[in-house]
Design an enzyme around this catalytic site. Structure first.
Site: not given
Length: 1092
Positions: A66-67, A109, A118, A216, A751, A773
């Protein structure tokens, strides 16, 4: 589905409430939620800190980064937050390919801090354990944490210590913060485990001198653990991925799913889309979505969903009408398409589920025609022919174009027809009816010799199971190299009689010498025997209350098939693994929490036990053994030639798709040698590679088919096995879920494990890796059969496979119940009933659903009218019945019925015995005069006799007038019960001719003796005749018949039962002892001839 994303607010609330750590977690519960409906005055009252703190605001809708997207408002006051929200709330936003509306925000806040404060921490689950990632640099620019972060893997059932965290994760953290971070990470890990998280990421985690701040957070929890964590979780809301709205219809289907033992799923992708699906089976639903997208229909695909697990007719109706309602809301210029598809069912009665769909189609036939809907149907399984016939009929009767196909048509062929890529056959070929497979058509009734037990491609060899090899001390036990043989014996956990009978029928048709089921275990009953059929004769199988007894008495058993519920499967499986004789366990239950599944896998690996499941139908080894309902009913067993081994082995996740593979392989090769559905959960007990290696080492298997799916990385191990030369046999492989990358938002398929968490887990990536493969990978599921045929033909051409001559299997008689279901037989019923039907979704009284009874507030009188008289009686009639029950409820302890009840109760007898002893006294002399009074007065009145003539005739005949006379009451001391009833009847009944006649008789009898009054029995009797004759619900003959068959005495019996029960409870409450009649109340006399 298990792992579901929760909102950031929910995740933080869980953390704040339940984390246990010495670290000071700050800003606990300082989370304010804002939506378009938010009342700001109320919000600030509830969160006063909004007025005093600097704030952060961000959308809480499962949006990543989001930042970087500019979707976070930082260091704002409340007014600044409101201004910021004006620019973002209810605004269209694009995140990657997803477009959506921002409507849910979180305010917290603002935390002033430095960059070096951080950190990044993440915990996520894998099969082996839980990984803890930590990086000393967190925040928006954290970058590729998988490459940068320190990591620590905590094995299943192990604990995390602070020392481990400090030594392995916090090497680059300043010393003064190590203790705080170590305590917090250990507390976070314990919270993660206790609340059944599957993913928990905090970025950034800020650690200052004041404590720890969670800025976050993103998290997923295991939704299947709801029954364990309900007390702590509460009612969790799971938001949809950004770009997809939460629709009430999705919530409605989710609620139906929660209340049902079946599986019902619905996700709306594009409500305006032209192509709608209604698919049976978790795997099949993905295959149909893939095919629609492969053929260019991705932008028009309206929904994803599935119904499976044998839903009832009513549940299927509710599911179908929801989809039909959605698809008939907006017209499309090209009309619309509904694909009702599915693989070949293992145990679902296709006709029963189709009846629900047919009901919905009939209800919506108008809108369906108006919206020009064309329906394409393809299905197989038990009774599918009848289901297809019914579906075809509804198309003819309603005029809706419905194209119907069975197992002779490739599963996804109808998608090509619907989208115009292939022609629609006029008359598709139909496979033989179920009955044709099961009824003996040969001239000899004898069982054929057992000549067809070896593979088509090799001489007959012994099929005995290889036991688990003994391991060296300290190493995990080696697993058995052969899961099943012709001599395998199993214990079935759960009272699954239909599944057991299916196994025995399979054993018989495979010419086994003995049944494969040795016993059953069912904890909810005592030890007993259960009856089953072995071919034509009946046999008894033991049922034990506990597993220990079953194991002790059946040492030959090495397989357990567990039908335990999702709540008890873990405990019962852990118990089974304590017995060394068991080397294979099949767990059928879906919805076992992933943490429990991982513990089972760990113990199984230690003990050398192979687990098939959870969330599986099982597996099958043709000619030898099948698990539960695998392979469906006998018609499919025989059609797919599963009674003898072929040369092809397969492994799949989906149970329904495994049966489809049986069909495809039988049509394109010499048949199946062995097949297993490992289950749709994220962590199946055994993996694709486990079974592929087993197939590689089995000489009779010449080629291998794998049906993988989106999610997980197990298919890459097959790639590695092929590349390294460990797998040398041809492998045909296709991973379903290719459509997922075409959707704008994440879709969780049916599932639990069908969800890609990274690019390598997508079906497209896995299919390409398998192709690179050297595996044979088709371009789509549509071409899977063609590729299997091509590889098989090549093996036949090389002489690797030598097809053997077909030998017919023995015939098995059809069960009576199934023959009746198919309409092959008829039998007169032992009982007939016309008042009640409990067979459907809802109880019905005389044609009226129980919900309607309560909605109409019919009361007890109304119910009695439905059950006794098969009529909905007028309101006054219902009230009169209830008044009769009230006035007859009791008349004291002295009357014979109450006296008997009391004596019986005091003798220590139970309620039913005491009540019965009182009821047995009711007759002409006590309480049973209602019918007799009604008959006598009616006969006299109807014959035109005057009241005086009636009285004189009865006197002349020496008969009592029933309903006249009372021991206590008289004309001077009237019975108020009669007076109450009389007032009501006179006010509400349309006519009271017989009552008036009886009152005239009373005038004559009371003139002779004042207590010869019309008593309560007589009053109810004559008034009821007036009611039946004049309420408008009955003919005269019907009214007379009810009197004749004793309906009126039932009123007294029902009413007085209330009183008798009251006397019984009263004596028990008063703790009265055994009653003995006193001597002074008995007159002892000698026989007459002796006294003279």
């Amino acid at each position: 589905m298990s792992a579901k994303a929760i909102s950031e607010q929910t995740g933080k609330e869980f953390l704040y409430k339940y984390i246990c750590t010495s670290a000071a977690v700050q800003n606990r519960f300082c989370c304010a939620n804002v939506t378009p409906e938010t009342d700001w005055d109320r919000l600030t009252q509830e969160h006063a800190w909004l007025l005093t703190e600097q704030l952060v605001v961000k959308p809480d809708q499962l949006i990543k980064r989001r930042g970087k997207l500019g979707l976070v408002g930082i260091n704002l006051d409340l007014q600044g937050v409101q201004e910021w929200l004006k620019a973002h709330l209810m605004k269209d936003t694009t995140v990657g390919k997803a477009k959506g509306i921002l409507k849910n925000f979180l305010i917290e806040p603002f935390v002033p801090h430095r960059q070096e404060e951080e950190f990044y921490v993440c915990i996520y689950a894998t099969r082996e354990g839980d990984h803890v990632l930590f990086h000393h640099e967190g925040g928006v620019e954290v970058g590729d944490v998988d490459a940068k972060a320190q990591r620590l893997m905590v094995g299943v059932d192990n604990k995390l210590s602070e020392d481990q965290v400090t030594e392995q994760l916090l090497t680059h953290v300043p010393d003064k913060k190590k203790q705080v971070l170590a305590s917090f990470i250990v507390g976070l890990f314990n919270l993660y485990e206790d609340l059944y998280f599957t993913y928990l990421e905090i970025n950034p985690l800020v650690v200052t001198d004041d404590g720890v701040y969670i800025l976050d957070m993103a998290a997923k929890i295991d939704a299947t653990a709801d029954y364990i964590c309900k007390a702590k979780w509460g009612d969790v809301e799971f938001p949809p991925p950004f770009g997809r709205e939460a629709y009430p219809e999705e919530a409605y289907i989710a609620d139906l799913d929660a209340k049902s033992g079946a599986s019902l799923k619905l996700t709306l992708l594009n409500p305006r889309g032209r192509i709608w699906t209604m698919v049976a089976g978790g795997g099949a639903s993905v295959v149909y979505s893939d095919t629609i997208c492969d053929l260019g229909g991705v932008d028009e695909l309206a929904n994803y969903g599935e119904y499976s697990g044998a839903p009832s007719e009513q549940q299927t109706y509710d599911y179908a009408k929801t989809i039909l309602s959605l698809m008939t809301r907006e017209k499309h210029p090209q009309g619309k398409i509904l694909i009702i598809g599915g693989s070949i069912a293992n145990f679902t009665n296709v006709a029963a589920t189709f009846k629900g769909i047919v009901r919905a189609i009939k209800d919506y036939q108008g809108p369906l025609k108006e919206h020009e809907v064309t329906i394409f149907v393809r299905r197989g399984g038990p009774n599918y022919q009848e289901g297809l016939r019914v579906m075809g009929e509804v198309g003819k009767t309603t005029g809706i174009p419905i194209h119907v196909f069975g197992t002779e048509t490739h599963m996804t062929a109808i998608v090509g027809m619907a989208l115009g890529h292939r022609p629609i056959p006029n008359q598709p070929p139909m496979d033989a009816h179920t009955a044709n497979f099961l009824l003996n058509t040969s001239s000899s009734a004898m069982t054929p010799a057992t000549t067809r037990t070896a593979s088509f491609s090799e001489p007959r060899t012994s099929n005995d199971a290889s036991p688990a090899k003994k391991s060296k001390a300290g190493l995990p036990a080696a697993k058995a190299t052969t899961l099943f043989s012709k001599h395998t014996k199993a214990i079935v956990w759960g009272m699954q009689t239909r599944a057991v009978q299916g196994m025995l029928d399979f054993d018989y048709v495979c010419s086994r010498d003995e049944p494969s089921v040795a016993a059953m275990v069912y904890p909810f009953t005592g030890d007993h025997k259960q009856k089953f059929y072995w071919g034509h004769k009946e046999i008894l199988l033991p049922v034990y209350k506990n597993m220990a007894d079953a194991m002790k008495k059946h040492p030959e058993v090495d397989v357990v098939i567990s039908f335990a519920s999702l709540r008890s499967a873990f405990d019962s499986t852990m118990e089974v693994m304590q017995y060394p004789q068991i080397h294979t366990i099949a767990i059928i239950a879906e919805g076992i929490p992933e943490a429990q599944t991982r513990k089972m896998i760990k113990v199984a690996d230690e003990k050398g036990v192979t687990i098939i499941g959870p969330a599986t139908v099982g597996g099958i080894k043709p000619g030898c053994f099948k698990i539960g309902n695998t392979g469906g009913m006998l018609d499919n067993i025989l059609a797919s030639k599963l009674y003898r081994p072929g040369s092809v082995a397969y492994v799949s996740r989906s149970g329904g798709m495994s049966n489809e593979l049986n069909n495809i392989i039988s049509r394109t090769t010499d048949g199946v040698y062995e097949g297993v559905a490992i289950g749709g959960d994220r962590y199946p007990g055994s993996t694709f590679m486990d079974h592929v290696l087993h197939y590689e080492d089995t000489p009779g298997i010449k080629m291998i088919v794998v049906l993988g799916e989106i999610g997980g990385t197990e298919e890459y191990k097959i790639c590695q096995g092929i590349t390294e030369g460990r797998i040398t046999k041809p492998v045909v492989c296709w991973c379903i879920g290719t459509c997922a990358t075409m959707f704008a938002s994440e879709v969780q398929f049916g599932h639990a494990g069908a969800c890609a968490n990274q690019a390598s887990e997508t079906a497209l990536a896995k299919n390409q890796a398998l192709r690179d493969a050297g595996a044979y990978v088709p371009k789509s599921f549509d071409e899977l059969g063609d590729v299997i045929r091509s590889v098989y033909d090549d093996l036949v051409a090389k002489g690797t496979i030598v097809p053997a001559q077909e030998v017919p299997p023995p015939t098995v008689p059809m069960d009576y119940s199934w023959a009746r279901e198919l309409g092959l037989i008829r039998k007169p019923a032992s009982f007939m009933t016309s008042i009640c039907d409990e067979r459907g979704q809802e109880l019905i009284y005389a044609g009226m659903p129980i919900t309607e009874v309560f909605k109409e507030e019919m009361g007890l009188g109304g119910v009695l009218g439905l059950l006794w008289f098969q009529r909905r009686l007028p309101r006054y009639a219902c009230q009169f019945i209830e008044m009769c029950l009230m006035v007859t409820a009791d008349h004291g302890p002295a009357v014979s019925g109450a006296h008997n009840t009391i004596v019986c109760a005091r003798a220590g007898k139970d309620l039913v015995s005491s009540l019965t002893s009182g009821l047995l006294t009711i007759g002409d002399r006590f309480g049973g005069a209602l019918d007799a009074a009604a008959k006598q007065f009616s006969k006299a009145f109807d014959s035109g006799m005057l009241p005086m003539e009636f009285v004189n005739k009865m006197k002349k005949d020496g008969k009592l007038i029933m309903g006249i006379g009372h021991r206590v009451k008289s004309i001077n001391n009237p019975d108020m019960r009669v007076q109450i009833l009389k007032d009501f009847v006179k006010q509400h009944f349309p006519s009271t001719q017989l009552l008036d006649y009886a009152l005239d008789v009373e005038k004559i009898t009371t003139s002779k003796k004042p207590n010869l009054i019309l008593n309560v029995d007589g009053f109810i009797g004559v008034a009821f005749v007036d009611l039946l004759r004049t309420c408008g619900g009955f003919t005269r003959d019907e009214a007379d018949e009810f009197v004749e068959i004793g309906a009126l005495n039932g009123i007294f019996v029902l009413g007085r039962s209330m009183g008798f029960i009251g006397h019984y409870l009263d004596q028990k409450r008063l703790k009265q002892g055994l009653y003995r009649h006193p001597w002074d109340d008995i007159s002892y006399v000698l026989p007459e001839h002796m006294s003279m």
